[in-house]
Design a protein around this motif. Structure first.
Motif, PDB file in Angstrom:
ATOM      1  N   PHE A  47     -24.815  -5.185   0.081  1.00 40.46           N
ATOM      2  CA  PHE A  47     -24.118  -5.637  -1.745  1.00 40.46           C
ATOM      3  C   PHE A  47     -22.321  -5.890  -1.486  1.00 40.46           C
ATOM      4  N   LYS A  48     -21.779  -5.517  -0.414  1.00 37.48           N
ATOM      5  CA  LYS A  48     -19.866  -4.899   0.131  1.00 37.48           C
ATOM      6  C   LYS A  48     -19.308  -6.765  -0.854  1.00 37.48           C
ATOM      7  N   ARG A  49     -17.816  -6.011  -1.324  1.00 33.53           N
ATOM      8  CA  ARG A  49     -17.814  -7.585  -1.826  1.00 33.53           C
ATOM      9  C   ARG A  49     -15.579  -6.934  -1.620  1.00 33.53           C
ATOM     10  N   GLY A  50     -14.553  -7.772  -1.284  1.00 36.37           N
ATOM     11  CA  GLY A  50     -14.320  -7.119  -1.246  1.00 36.37           C
ATOM     12  C   GLY A  50     -13.186  -5.987   0.153  1.00 36.37           C
ATOM     13  N   LYS A  51     -12.773  -4.959  -0.972  1.00 32.82           N
ATOM     14  CA  LYS A  51     -12.436  -3.667  -0.333  1.00 32.82           C
ATOM     15  C   LYS A  51     -13.454  -3.025  -0.644  1.00 32.82           C
TER      16      LYS A  51
ATOM     17  N   LYS B 157     -17.959  -0.740  -8.363  1.00 28.94           N
ATOM     18  CA  LYS B 157     -17.687  -0.031  -9.183  1.00 28.94           C
ATOM     19  C   LYS B 157     -18.478   1.761  -8.500  1.00 28.94           C
ATOM     20  N   PHE B 158     -19.192   1.774  -7.989  1.00 32.22           N
ATOM     21  CA  PHE B 158     -19.473   2.957  -7.254  1.00 32.22           C
ATOM     22  C   PHE B 158     -19.640   3.143  -6.437  1.00 32.22           C
ATOM     23  N   THR B 159     -19.149   3.810  -5.607  1.00 31.42           N
ATOM     24  CA  THR B 159     -19.065   3.954  -4.230  1.00 31.42           C
ATOM     25  C   THR B 159     -19.761   5.783  -4.102  1.00 31.42           C
ATOM     26  N   PHE B 160     -20.753   5.918  -2.933  1.00 33.13           N
ATOM     27  CA  PHE B 160     -21.415   6.899  -2.522  1.00 33.13           C
ATOM     28  C   PHE B 160     -20.564   7.278  -0.849  1.00 33.13           C
TER      29      PHE B 160
ATOM     30  N   GLY C 180      -7.681   6.083  -1.850  1.00 32.20           N
ATOM     31  CA  GLY C 180      -6.436   5.659  -1.385  1.00 32.20           C
ATOM     32  C   GLY C 180      -7.138   5.712  -0.002  1.00 32.20           C
ATOM     33  N   GLU C 181      -7.335   7.103   0.853  1.00 31.86           N
ATOM     34  CA  GLU C 181      -7.391   7.830   1.807  1.00 31.86           C
ATOM     35  C   GLU C 181      -8.462   6.206   2.671  1.00 31.86           C
ATOM     36  N   LEU C 182      -9.960   6.272   1.639  1.00 34.67           N
ATOM     37  CA  LEU C 182     -10.816   5.548   2.396  1.00 34.67           C
ATOM     38  C   LEU C 182     -10.523   4.553   2.016  1.00 34.67           C
ATOM     39  N   GLY C 183      -9.854   3.594   2.074  1.00 33.07           N
ATOM     40  CA  GLY C 183      -9.626   2.014   1.528  1.00 33.07           C
ATOM     41  C   GLY C 183     -10.507   1.399   0.845  1.00 33.07           C
ATOM     42  N   ILE C 184     -10.952   1.923  -0.231  1.00 30.49           N
ATOM     43  CA  ILE C 184     -12.364   1.732  -1.357  1.00 30.49           C
ATOM     44  C   ILE C 184     -11.102   0.938  -2.711  1.00 30.49           C
ATOM     45  N   ASP C 185     -12.124  -0.225  -3.103  1.00 29.84           N
ATOM     46  CA  ASP C 185     -11.705  -0.049  -4.420  1.00 29.84           C
ATOM     47  C   ASP C 185     -12.842   0.910  -5.001  1.00 29.84           C
TER      48      ASP C 185
END
Length: 743
Positions: free
Chosen positions: A611-615, A576-579, A534-539
């Motif tokens: 790669f990024k899409r949306g949040k 789904k995966f964020t580093f 939530g703090e990073l604003g990502i999905d």
């Protein structure tokens, strides 16, 4: 008794009366001296200021003010326009004056200097205001010079202090003579009995009072003698119990370490040398704050220094460090409960640039890490490196003056010359140096133009420590090839100039403490993960983390490319995966580091754009300093931690991640080129240069069975718990003390 009191009062009143006049004379003399100094300085400064003001050269005015702003007791200088507006002012004076002082207005209106003793923001000052004239004698501005007068008050207090000491001395002499005559037969025996009780309480060697004193105090003596005997027995039993506990206890703690090293030192004093200091004082506004750098070294060494009242010698780097030391550059720490001495060594900007950024970090660092960055060796940097090592040697010798068997523990590649310098000056000192970075093979090390000097400096130590045996072997091979010395491969030691140096591995570690939050583990760690997302604003469903200084040896770009390869070959994890890469800026004034910072940012941007899409973003690069508490949150939240150094001594990030996972979850992906890979064998060991192989390790980590994850993590946590940072310190110092005993 009434006679004694009357005599004391009489002497006190007479002494006070005779001293009052002397004190007032001293005060007036100090004030006159300050007035004369201010007027003389003001005339000299005004003549120069008038020339620059008349020509409108504000830059020269600023240079003039800066050049003269460091005089004794001078609080500040201000130069004003003819209408009272500020042209130039020193910073500290600006914080005290919100506008032109009233004295300046008076000086300008009457065209004469104005002086007065006054207060500015509750500070006692002497203020001189004078008009500035053009060549035609017209007023073109004004100057204000403010001196601190607190020293006058301090000096008067000091004078009164001497007066009171003199009066007290007279009173004490009168009382002593009177009591000596009246109570000769009582005071002596009581004092000796009291000293006896004190030695019993503190545990020092007990000296029983003479029999004639005990005869006088017979009733008390009858009770004290048995008490003394019982206390001695109890103390001996406690020491035996502590030794047994120290021998049998399986886990190392700060308390056990302190007891262990105290017994090994056997009364000797410990001196620790490092470039970074354990406590840093900085100005924050008008107040001084103290911070403790996040360092495993402080965690390990501080309990020992507290236990043996030792000394830590380090560079003073804080903006308020100089204000917190005494006349010998020392202060007692920790601040809330002082138990050992911090001795600060001061370096100029040129010395720090040449010794630290130059030779140590543009030369030795890339040389030892073999990470495809060419070392830079300059003769000027080498000279600064020599000079700074000499400076630290001088400080150490000064601190060790009078020590019978001092023990010196030197930290890292900043002080390769220091062991020899110390050994030459104090041959009976026991000296160890721990090299926190790798040691390369002899061919690589031969690049250094001063390899012989560095090796000879290190071999001044009785014990040379590295993280792993491979680094010890490289060091011994280098010595064998470069120097005339006898290398004993069987016992891993070197004899040079009739002095033996042992070369041994001591893998450094971290402190592992159990989770004490009181929350259910799964609940706690899942909440941590959700909060960070939530703090990073990502999905994201899965998180990976890397924690490094932005250094070309850490394999950050290769790590990003492994994430890219993983997402290419396993597209179901896209979205789904964020580093998350925590990258602390470091040594940014060195060109290679500034360039590498830009390369990392560019690579993260390229992969995200692809790669990024949306949040969702595949990589989040957090490029700032993070506290240990902040980093621990990311450790607890990440499914995977990646440590992909291209070459490293130990790399404590791997052990910190293991220590943080009290839930026994999480998978560690670890470079085979780290010292930690020799110990954390349940990590997924990778070759960071194999981008696809490292990417496959990410997939394996995310798809690993929970039972296997728990089994691997529990074994790694057991290793870190049993071989923690306190075990490292105990092994290093214990081995040093044993080496000296054998010889």
């Amino acid at each position: 008794m009434r006679l004694i009191i009357a005599l004391i009062l009489g002497v006190t009143l007479v002494s006070l009366a005779s001293s009052w006049s002397d004190v007032q004379d001293d005060k007036e003399a100090l004030r006159r001296d300050l007035q004369y100094k201010a007027e003389t300085f003001g005339e000299s400064l005004a003549s120069n200021a008038e020339l620059y003001l008349a020509s409108g050269d504000t830059g020269k005015l600023e240079q003039l003010v800066r050049r003269f702003s460091n005089r004794d007791h001078l609080l500040g200088i201000g130069i004003y326009d003819h209408d009272g507006s500020t042209l130039v002012m020193t910073r500290e004076l600006g914080s005290l004056l919100s506008g032109a002082p009233e004295a300046l207005s008076s000086a300008l209106s009457h065209d004469r200097p104005e002086t007065r003793f006054t207060r500015l923001r509750f500070r006692r000052v002497y203020l001189l205001a004078a008009p500035l004239h053009a060549p035609d004698k017209s007023i073109i501005g004004g100057i204000v010079i403010v001196y601190e007068t607190g020293y006058i008050r301090t000096e008067i207090f000091r004078v009164w202090g001497r007066v009171f000491i003199r009066i007290a001395g007279q009173v004490l002499v009168i009382v002593a003579i009177t009591l000596l005559i009246v109570r000769w037969s009582v005071a002596g025996p009581i004092a000796r009995a009291a000293q006896w009780m004190k030695t019993l309480r503190t545990g020092r060697q007990v000296v029983q009072p003479p029999s004639k004193d005990l005869d006088f105090l017979l009733p008390l003596a009858r009770e004290m003698a048995p008490l003394a005997e019982s206390m001695q027995r109890a103390r001996a039993a406690a020491e035996i119990e502590a030794r047994l506990r120290n021998t049998n206890e399986s886990l190392w703690t700060a308390q056990r370490l302190a007891e262990h090293v105290r017994s090994k030192l056997d009364g000797s004093s410990l001196f620790v040398v490092s470039n970074r200091e354990p406590y840093v004082h900085n100005w924050q506004g008008n107040t001084i704050t103290v911070t403790v750098p996040a360092s495993g070294l402080v965690t390990a060494i501080e309990p020992i220094l507290c236990a043996c009242n030792g000394t830590w010698v380090a560079q003073g780097s804080g903006s308020a460090d100089a204000e917190t030391v005494d006349n010998h550059d020392r202060l007692q720490v920790p601040p809330d409960d002082p138990k050992y001495t911090l001795r600060r060594v001061w370096l100029s900007a040129a010395e720090e640039e040449g010794y630290y950024y130059g030779f140590a970090n543009e030369g030795l660092w890339p040389l030892c890490h073999m990470a495809h960055t060419r070392p830079t060796f300059r003769a000027s940097d080498w000279e600064f490196y020599n000079a700074v090592n000499e400076r630290f040697a001088d400080a150490l010798v000064e601190e060790m003056a009078g020590e019978r068997d001092p023990v010196v523990l030197i930290q890292d590649y900043h002080f390769a010359l220091l062991p020899r310098m110390i050994k030459d000056r104090i041959p009976h000192a026991r000296v160890a140096i721990f090299w926190h970075i790798p040691w390369p093979n002899p061919e690589s090390f031969s690049i250094c133009p001063w390899q012989r000097e560095l090796l000879d400096g290190l071999l001044g130590a009785d014990l040379i420590g590295f993280h792993v045996q491979a680094h010890c072997n490289n060091f011994l091979s280098t010595v064998d090839r470069v120097l005339e010395a006898r290398v004993d491969w069987e016992h891993f030691s070197v004899k040079r100039n009739d002095h033996w140096s042992s070369v041994l591995p001591f893998p450094i570690s971290v402190e592992l403490t159990e989770d004490s939050s009181g929350l259910p583990l799964d609940h706690s760690f899942e909440e941590e993960r959700s909060a960070i997302i939530g703090e990073l604003g990502i999905d994201a469903t899965f998180l990976g983390v890397g924690v490094d200084r932005v250094d070309y040896t850490k394999g950050i770009i290769e790590r990003f490319q492994a994430v890219e390869s993983f997402l290419e070959r396993h597209p179901r994890y896209q979205g789904k995966f964020t580093f998350i890469q925590i990258g602390a800026p470091t040594r940014s004034n060195i060109p290679r580091y500034a360039e590498f910072q830009r390369e990392v940012e560019s690579e993260a941007t390229r992969i995200n754009d692809r790669f990024k899409r949306g949040k969702w973003r595949p990589i989040v690069f957090l490029n700032r300093q993070h506290s240990h508490k902040e980093v621990r949150r990311y450790y607890r939240a990440a499914h995977v931690c990646m440590v992909t150094s291209l070459h490293d001594g130990m790399n404590l990030v791997a052990k910190e991640y293991v220590a943080a996972r009290s839930d026994d979850r999480g998978v560690l992906i670890l470079s085979r080129f780290t010292g930690a890979a020799r110990e954390l064998r349940d990590a997924l060991i990778v070759n960071p240069y194999d981008i696809q192989g490292t990417g496959q390790a990410i997939a394996r980590a995310l798809e690993m069975d929970v039972t296997e994850i728990v089994d691997r993590m529990r074994r790694m946590r057991k290793m870190v718990k049993e071989h923690n940072i306190y075990w490292w310190a105990a092994s290093l110092i214990g081995e040093l003390c044993e080496l000296r005993l054998k010889r």
